[in-house]
Write a protein that holds these residues in place. Structure first.
Motif, mmCIF file in Angstrom:
data_model
loop_
_atom_site.group_PDB
_atom_site.id
_atom_site.type_symbol
_atom_site.label_atom_id
_atom_site.label_comp_id
_atom_site.label_asym_id
_atom_site.label_seq_id
_atom_site.Cartn_x
_atom_site.Cartn_y
_atom_site.Cartn_z
ATOM 1 N N ASP A 105 -15.228 54.698 22.622
ATOM 2 C CA ASP A 105 -14.024 55.510 22.527
ATOM 3 C C ASP A 105 -14.352 56.976 22.266
ATOM 4 O O ASP A 105 -13.623 57.869 22.714
ATOM 5 N N TRP A 141 -3.499 57.686 25.962
ATOM 6 C CA TRP A 141 -4.662 57.354 25.130
ATOM 7 C C TRP A 141 -4.366 57.827 23.719
ATOM 8 O O TRP A 141 -3.828 58.909 23.525
ATOM 9 N N PRO A 142 -4.726 57.034 22.694
ATOM 10 C CA PRO A 142 -5.347 55.714 22.762
ATOM 11 C C PRO A 142 -4.320 54.620 23.102
ATOM 12 O O PRO A 142 -3.120 54.881 23.031
ATOM 13 N N THR A 192 -10.868 62.905 28.192
ATOM 14 C CA THR A 192 -9.429 62.664 28.137
ATOM 15 C C THR A 192 -8.658 63.442 29.193
ATOM 16 O O THR A 192 -7.487 63.165 29.418
ATOM 17 N N TYR A 216 -6.645 52.986 32.979
ATOM 18 C CA TYR A 216 -7.941 52.565 32.456
ATOM 19 C C TYR A 216 -7.892 51.105 32.033
ATOM 20 O O TYR A 216 -6.830 50.538 31.785
ATOM 21 N N ILE A 247 -7.020 61.156 31.523
ATOM 22 C CA ILE A 247 -5.934 60.284 31.068
ATOM 23 C C ILE A 247 -4.735 61.148 30.691
ATOM 24 O O ILE A 247 -4.876 62.093 29.918
#
Length: 358
Positions: free
Chosen positions: A339, A354-355, A346, A198, A349
């Motif tokens: 966010d 993340w984060p 999520t 990302y 990811i």
């Protein structure tokens, strides 16, 4: 005017889609995977300008472009420079951009000499092709020399000193035929297993000084090659400043956020530049934007269809591990809002990615 794009993958398609409203501009995509000399020659004769969606173009196709060099944007010089990592590093330094120390490698003895010269760890890369972490080997011990050469050797390589960096960023610009340049806001890019997962705008805590240096770097690079089109400079942010990593002579994955997130996308500005038109404004349209790649399977991205602040792009590709199948752009009126939407996506990811870690 008719523009021909070498390549009909997602980048070629997004370039074409970006100017669908311009009725006096026709775009044709050439499938390089179904190449014949006769088909290419006919394609080149049928268009007024030629561009490309990737620098990874076979040498036999590049050779046939010589006959229509005045039609090719960005230039063949730029294409050949950024097809080869050694030429690329030299071009960066010639443009006044800091890079890691590096040396050419053509044998196992050269690998061992590079370890002595550059120290450890070093990154060994193929000079041509290779993307998303492919064609690379990290040497952490002198004993890694032989396995590295066995894995990716028997061809020209480049050895690069390892750069200790805080994060990876990129700066993207478009330059027109008259030398005018517009620069997009920088993004922070988070990779996992060699693949971009990302990109975030704004890049958190990016100083105005570093942003100005990045803009100066990409202007110097584009001007040094009389570049026309969109160009991307990947940068390591280190304790000592910004270090040039790699260049893409084209639109770039980290700039996909610009389709919904910027006043003019990187794709549209590329097409405007090579067709001799005025470049569009590159300012962000939202205070916060993110681009999430869809890797391996599309199902996690389908959640975006029910979110007002997320935009899903599918590339229509067959699913397989580590393959980019699309991307999702997330916009927000604040970083917190952006966010919060990402938290709902999520599944796109991997755990632990993340984060971002600042």
């Amino acid at each position: 005017m008719k523009i021909g794009i070498l390549g009909n993958g997602q980048l070629g398609q997004m370039l074409s889609d970006s100017v669908k409203d311009l009725t006096d501009l026709e775009v044709s995509l050439y499938d390089t995977r179904a190449h014949t000399d006769e088909a290419l020659d006919a394609f080149l004769a049928s268009v007024d300008r030629v561009s490309y969606e990737t620098e990874n173009i076979a040498a036999n196709i590049v050779a046939r472009l010589e006959a229509v060099e005045d039609k090719v944007y960005p230039s063949l010089k730029a294409l050949k420079t950024f097809q080869n990592r050694l030429l690329e590093k030299n071009a960066l330094r010639a443009a006044g951009i800091a890079t890691a120390d590096f040396c050419a490698v053509n044998s196992l003895d050269d690998v061992k000499a590079a370890v002595e010269t550059l120290g450890l760890p070093i990154v060994l890369k193929t000079t041509t092709e290779g993307y998303d972490g492919k064609g690379q080997y990290v040497l952490r011990s002198p004993d890694d020399a032989e396995p590295a050469w066995a894995a990716i050797g028997n061809r020209e390589l480049i050895a690069e000193a390892f750069v200790t960096f805080e994060r990876e960023t990129s700066v993207i610009a478009s330059r027109d035929v008259n030398g005018n340049i517009v620069v997009f806001p920088m993004t922070e890019n988070i990779h996992h297993e060699g693949i971009l997962r990302y990109s975030l705008y704004p890049a958190a805590n990016l100083s105005s000084e570093k942003a100005a240096i990045a803009e100066r770097y990409i202007r110097q690079l584009a001007d040094s090659l009389d570049y026309v089109g969109t160009i991307t400079l990947e940068l390591f942010e280190t304790a000592d400043g910004l270090v040039g990593n790699e260049v893409a002579p084209r639109v770039h994955n980290s700039g996909h956020w610009s389709i919904e997130g910027a006043q003019t996308s990187q794709f549209r500005n590329h097409m405007l530049a090579i067709s001799g038109r005025e470049l569009g404004v590159t300012d962000a349209q939202y205070p916060a934007v993110a681009m999430l790649n869809v890797i391996g399977e599309e199902v996690p991205a389908e959640k975006a269809d029910n979110l007002d602040t997320a935009f899903r792009h599918s590339y229509g590709k067959e699913a397989r591990p580590a393959r980019k199948l699309g991307h999702v752009t997330v916009v927000g009126q604040s970083v917190a809002e952006r966010d919060a939407t990402i938290e709902q996506l999520t599944g796109l990811i991997p755990d632990g990615v993340w984060p971002p870690k600042h």
